[in-house]
Design a protein around this motif. Sequence first.
Motif, PDB file in Angstrom:
ATOM      1  N   ARG A  66     -23.827 113.829 -75.002  1.00  0.00           N
ATOM      2  CA  ARG A  66     -22.639 113.398 -75.732  1.00  0.00           C
ATOM      3  C   ARG A  66     -23.026 112.426 -76.851  1.00  0.00           C
ATOM      4  O   ARG A  66     -23.880 111.563 -76.671  1.00  0.00           O
ATOM      5  N   ARG A  79     -26.045 115.429 -63.987  1.00  0.00           N
ATOM      6  CA  ARG A  79     -25.556 114.451 -64.966  1.00  0.00           C
ATOM      7  C   ARG A  79     -26.353 113.165 -64.772  1.00  0.00           C
ATOM      8  O   ARG A  79     -26.327 112.567 -63.703  1.00  0.00           O
ATOM      9  N   TYR A  80     -27.039 112.763 -65.825  1.00  0.00           N
ATOM     10  CA  TYR A  80     -27.878 111.564 -65.772  1.00  0.00           C
ATOM     11  C   TYR A  80     -27.057 110.363 -66.198  1.00  0.00           C
ATOM     12  O   TYR A  80     -26.609 110.278 -67.337  1.00  0.00           O
ATOM     13  N   GLU A  81     -26.846 109.423 -65.276  1.00  0.00           N
ATOM     14  CA  GLU A  81     -26.105 108.208 -65.587  1.00  0.00           C
ATOM     15  C   GLU A  81     -27.038 107.116 -66.092  1.00  0.00           C
ATOM     16  O   GLU A  81     -26.715 106.402 -67.033  1.00  0.00           O
ATOM     17  N   TYR A  89     -20.870 116.954 -78.554  1.00  0.00           N
ATOM     18  CA  TYR A  89     -22.128 117.018 -77.815  1.00  0.00           C
ATOM     19  C   TYR A  89     -23.182 117.722 -78.655  1.00  0.00           C
ATOM     20  O   TYR A  89     -22.899 118.746 -79.281  1.00  0.00           O
ATOM     21  N   CYS A 148     -22.615 110.592 -71.065  1.00  0.00           N
ATOM     22  CA  CYS A 148     -22.624 111.947 -70.519  1.00  0.00           C
ATOM     23  C   CYS A 148     -23.844 112.694 -71.044  1.00  0.00           C
ATOM     24  O   CYS A 148     -23.895 113.088 -72.212  1.00  0.00           O
ATOM     25  N   ARG A 149     -24.823 112.862 -70.179  1.00  0.00           N
ATOM     26  CA  ARG A 149     -26.055 113.598 -70.484  1.00  0.00           C
ATOM     27  C   ARG A 149     -26.238 114.635 -69.389  1.00  0.00           C
ATOM     28  O   ARG A 149     -26.408 114.292 -68.219  1.00  0.00           O
ATOM     29  N   LEU A 150     -26.182 115.911 -69.779  1.00  0.00           N
ATOM     30  CA  LEU A 150     -26.125 116.996 -68.806  1.00  0.00           C
ATOM     31  C   LEU A 150     -27.260 117.996 -68.955  1.00  0.00           C
ATOM     32  O   LEU A 150     -27.701 118.283 -70.063  1.00  0.00           O
ATOM     33  N   GLN A 204     -26.170 112.591 -60.881  1.00  0.00           N
ATOM     34  CA  GLN A 204     -25.148 113.330 -60.142  1.00  0.00           C
ATOM     35  C   GLN A 204     -25.500 114.814 -60.163  1.00  0.00           C
ATOM     36  O   GLN A 204     -26.040 115.314 -61.144  1.00  0.00           O
ATOM     37  N   LEU A 219     -15.843 115.275 -66.671  1.00  0.00           N
ATOM     38  CA  LEU A 219     -16.765 115.069 -67.778  1.00  0.00           C
ATOM     39  C   LEU A 219     -15.936 114.741 -69.012  1.00  0.00           C
ATOM     40  O   LEU A 219     -14.906 115.379 -69.250  1.00  0.00           O
ATOM     41  N   ARG A 229     -23.567 111.699 -56.033  1.00  0.00           N
ATOM     42  CA  ARG A 229     -24.436 110.802 -56.807  1.00  0.00           C
ATOM     43  C   ARG A 229     -25.553 110.275 -55.917  1.00  0.00           C
ATOM     44  O   ARG A 229     -25.325 109.938 -54.760  1.00  0.00           O
ATOM     45  N   PHE A 289     -24.485 121.536 -62.675  1.00  0.00           N
ATOM     46  CA  PHE A 289     -25.240 120.671 -63.572  1.00  0.00           C
ATOM     47  C   PHE A 289     -25.788 119.439 -62.868  1.00  0.00           C
ATOM     48  O   PHE A 289     -25.374 119.094 -61.764  1.00  0.00           O
TER      49      PHE A 289
END
Length: 161
Positions: free
Chosen positions: A159, A52-54, A91, A134-136, A66, A86, A16, A50
């Motif tokens: 998600r 992953r946008y937090e 999704y 969860c956005r990937l 991440q 995840l 991260r 991937f």
Amino acid sequence: MPQIIELPERPYVGVRRTITMTTFGLVADRIGEIIGWLAERGVPIAGAPFLRYESIDLAADRLVVQAGVPVPEPVEAEGDLFAATLPAGRYATVTHHGHPDELRHVIESLLKWGAEQGLEWDMTEKDGAEHWGCRLELFQTDPRVEPDPHNWDTDLQFRLA
């Protein structure tokens, strides 16, 4: 055309970073390192690497992102690497064929489509920032095999609440 899919929990190893729009390499460039770390330990990869946008705060140019690599089963990580999962769920997904710089328009289209469908994202807003469950962005193309980014395939998976 976007679609809605059901996905199970998916374990991964990740790292991260808090970044800006111009420092994506600080996190994205770690994917190769994670893959190498897994290979050294004999852990197979169980899917596309991937991002992953937090958290996304475009006004402040601050993102918490991440880089992750799916694995078949949870593993113990070390250093600044961590093991996580995840979340399972529904999704909204779409595939983009082309340069990653074009993803902004694909993301805008997916978000607009979701609004038109009356979908609710697994996302909350606070102090001008979006906080995603969860956005990937999943990178389906191996750049060692296809070096031209205009020929890459990237899946977006956002998600739903």
